[in-house]
Structure formats: structure tokens, C-alpha cells
Design an enzyme around this catalytic site. Structure first.
Site, PDB file in Angstrom:
ATOM      1  N   SER A 216       0.813  -1.219   0.000  1.00  0.00           N
ATOM      2  CA  SER A 216       0.000   0.000   0.000  1.00  0.00           C
ATOM      3  C   SER A 216       0.843   1.264   0.000  1.00  0.00           C
ATOM      4  O   SER A 216       1.848   1.358   0.717  1.00  0.00           O
ATOM      5  CB  SER A 216      -0.912   0.013   1.230  1.00  0.00           C
ATOM      6  N   HIS A 218      -0.101   3.840   1.353  1.00  0.00           N
ATOM      7  CA  HIS A 218      -0.272   4.410   2.694  1.00  0.00           C
ATOM      8  C   HIS A 218       0.881   3.978   3.611  1.00  0.00           C
ATOM      9  O   HIS A 218       1.301   4.721   4.486  1.00  0.00           O
ATOM     10  CB  HIS A 218      -1.606   3.972   3.301  1.00  0.00           C
ATOM     11  N   ASP A 225      -6.045   9.736   1.877  1.00  0.00           N
ATOM     12  CA  ASP A 225      -7.454   9.656   1.513  1.00  0.00           C
ATOM     13  C   ASP A 225      -8.098  10.922   2.049  1.00  0.00           C
ATOM     14  O   ASP A 225      -8.001  11.218   3.239  1.00  0.00           O
ATOM     15  CB  ASP A 225      -8.107   8.420   2.143  1.00  0.00           C
ATOM     16  N   GLU A 273     -11.063   5.448  -7.124  1.00  0.00           N
ATOM     17  CA  GLU A 273     -11.010   5.974  -5.753  1.00  0.00           C
ATOM     18  C   GLU A 273     -10.782   7.482  -5.818  1.00  0.00           C
ATOM     19  O   GLU A 273      -9.646   7.945  -5.768  1.00  0.00           O
ATOM     20  CB  GLU A 273      -9.879   5.307  -4.949  1.00  0.00           C
ATOM     21  N   HIS A 276      -8.364   9.049  -3.047  1.00  0.00           N
ATOM     22  CA  HIS A 276      -6.985   8.619  -2.800  1.00  0.00           C
ATOM     23  C   HIS A 276      -6.021   9.422  -3.667  1.00  0.00           C
ATOM     24  O   HIS A 276      -5.973   9.250  -4.887  1.00  0.00           O
ATOM     25  CB  HIS A 276      -6.867   7.117  -3.096  1.00  0.00           C
TER      26      HIS A 276
HETATM   27 ZN    ZN Z   1      -6.095   5.362   0.059  1.00  0.00          ZN
END
Ligand code: ZN
Length: 302
Positions: A216, A218, A225, A273, A276
Site C-alpha cells: 500500500s 499508505h 485519503d 477511488e 486517494h
Molecule cells: Zn487510500
């Protein structure tokens, strides 16, 4: 025996075989259908919650200063951002830390040539133990959302600029530890299996909306996000907001890109998304905006 009839019968059998193959066998392949419904991924608390809440605790422990290699690399490669750097597949090096844990997920370890151009997805994983140097991106919220420190500073600049234009880019989910990513991924697999999917199907569907551990952005501290005032959640309808419009027009000026646009889902293998946003640096964000490429295309790795 009529040869024409024999031929027709054989053709029918072949056709039936193909139909059965696509109806059942293909459902287990990684190129499964892209989901349109978004499952609830993050257990979190509302803004203004006690700092002692689970989410705040987890994120604050990860904010500890680090002396890892990643931090050093950040400094060293910032200078050379004008040179063309790409993430390359490293063969024969470290194996995926969760090898064997998730059927069908066997990513290569991504090379950290430029810490802002790191490619992580279901095919490329961060090296085990990768730890970016972190900073809080917008210190006005009770939940201290963190990113890699340069990305965090750029997010703050972007946040301030957007606010002047009447759009508040509330940071909803930034840096996550690998353990937290793993917990989220495992939880989604369980949910999918509870709905009657096989484990392989559950893993495949889960990976379309949340990356496996070590995979990820992240975890690299490079993704945020984003939500807006009054909505403590990530939702598809973010796309219709003034915050999204502002980001679409200006995010690249601060080095951020929309990472998973709907029309690139066949390449990113992640459903749309709109919330994101990924930091890649101003130079690369501008080039990607001009060329209309997603990160995989920009790096030539998909
Ligand atoms: Zn995300």
C-alpha cells in the site's frame, strides 16, 4: 453418419466447454470483475475524538522519529529528482514478507530508487520493514494524520491553498503501519468469505479496493485519503464536490496525483477511488497530468 452433423456436434461441445470455462474457471483469476460497491475499510473515530482512541493511539506510536534507511534515501535522492528514475523489479533479492499467506498475491519487491516514485501495488511490494520518516500533515485535527515528511509539508501547502479557495481538504487516512494494513486486508477477506466467496475469490476481490500488506502507498506515507467537512468517510460521491474539483485543477501544483482514476482501472487493477491522492513530487505530477498517464504507465510497469 453424416459428417456435417458430427462436425456440428463437435462445435457445440467446444462452445459449451468455452462457456463453462469463462463462467467458472476465470472467476478465480486475478482479472476478476472490478467492484463498484466500496466496503467499509477503516475503523476510525470522528474528528475531535479523544487522543486516547484506538486509531489515534496507533497512529501516534508510528509517529516516532526514525533513523531508518528510508529517511536517509529521502534526503539523498531529492536532489537528483530531475534525472529519469524508475522503479525496477529486483529479482533474486528479498522475497515478499507475506509470501504464501495470500493465494494469488506474490509481488516482487519494488526498488526504492526515488522514494517519491515508489511503485507499490499488488505486483510490487515495499521491502519488509520499510519505514518512511513521518510528519503530521495538517496539525489542526485531533487525529494527527501523518505522511512522509516532504509529502506532509506539501499536503499542508495544498490544504492552505485550497482553503483560500473555499475547499477544505480534510485528511481522512494517511500513513498506515504494515500491521494495520494487514488487519484491514484480513478483515475484508473475512467479510468477503462470510458473503460466500471462496478464499481465493475473497483475496482477489479484496485486493481491488485495499492493497495487501506491504503493497500500500499508505505504508510508504505517500498517500492521503481525502474527505470534506461534514463527511467522515471515503465515498464515491466525493467526485461531485468542490474539493474534488479543486484537487483535479490544482493537486499537481503541489506534487499530488489522482492515483486510481476510473478509466485506468484496467491498468491499476484498483476500482475508482476519487479520495486517494498520491504524492509523487511536482515535476512528475505535472508530467503525468500533461501526458494523462497513471503511475504504472508513467513508469512503464504494468
Ligand atoms: Zn487510500
Amino acid at each position: 453418419m453424416n459428417p456435417k452433423r458430427t462436425f456440428a456436434a463437435l462445435a457445440l461441445i467446444l462452445l459449451a466447454g468455452l462457456v463453462l470455462y469463462f463462467a467458472f474457471v476465470r472467476r478465480d483469476t486475478p482479472e476478476g470483475p472490478i467492484l463498484t460497491a466500496l466496503p467499509d475499510l477503516w475503523v476510525t473515530t470522528v474528528p475531535g475524538a479523544e487522543p486516547g482512541s484506538t486509531a489515534a493511539k496507533e497512529e501516534s506510536t508510528s509517529a516516532a522519529p526514525t533513523t531508518s534507511k528510508a529517511a536517509t534515501t529521502t534526503k539523498a535522492t531529492t536532489k537528483s529528482s530531475t534525472t529519469k528514475t524508475t522503479t525496477t523489479k529486483t529479482s533474486g533479492e528479498a522475497a515478499y514478507a507475506f509470501a504464501g499467506a495470500y493465494e494469488g498475491i506474490e509481488p516482487a519487491i519494488t526498488a526504492v530508487t526515488d522514494p517519491y516514485l515508489i511503485l507499490v501495488n499488488r505486483h510490487y511490494a515495499l521491502p519488509a520493514g520499510y519505514q518512511p520518516a513521518l510528519a503530521v500533515c495538517v496539525p489542526v485535527y485531533a487525529e494527527k494524520r501523518e505522511m512522509e515528511r516532504t509529502a506532509a509539508a506539501q499536503y499542508k501547502k495544498m490544504y492552505d491553498a485550497a482553503l483560500k479557495d473555499g475547499a477544505e481538504l480534510i485528511p481522512y487516512s494517511g500513513y498506515r503501519s504494515t500491521q494495520r494494513q494487514k488487519d484491514n486486508f484480513d478483515r475484508l477477506i473475512r467479510t468477503n468469505m462470510d458473503r460466500g466467496l471462496t478464499r481465493v475469490q475473497a483475496i482477489n476481490i479484496a485486493a481491488q479496493s485495499i492493497m495487501p500488506p506491504n503493497c500500500s502507498e499508505h505504508e510508504a506515507g505517500l498517500a492521503m485519503d481525502i474527505t470534506r467537512p461534514g463527511v467522515w468517510d471515503v465515498r464515491d460521491d466525493f467526485k461531485g464536490t468542490k474539493e474534488y474539483k479543486w484537487l483535479s485543477d490544482h493537486a499537481f501544483e503541489f506534487g499530488f496525483i489522482l492515483r486510481y482514476p476510473a478509466h485506468k482501472a484496467d491498468i491499476t487493477l484498483v476500482q475508482s477511488e476519487p479520495w486517494h491522492w498520491r504524492y509523487v513530487g511536482i515535476e512528475h505530477a505535472t508530467k503525468m497530468r500533461d501526458s494523462g498517464q497513471c503511475l504504472e504507465e508513467y513508469l512503464g510497469r504494468y
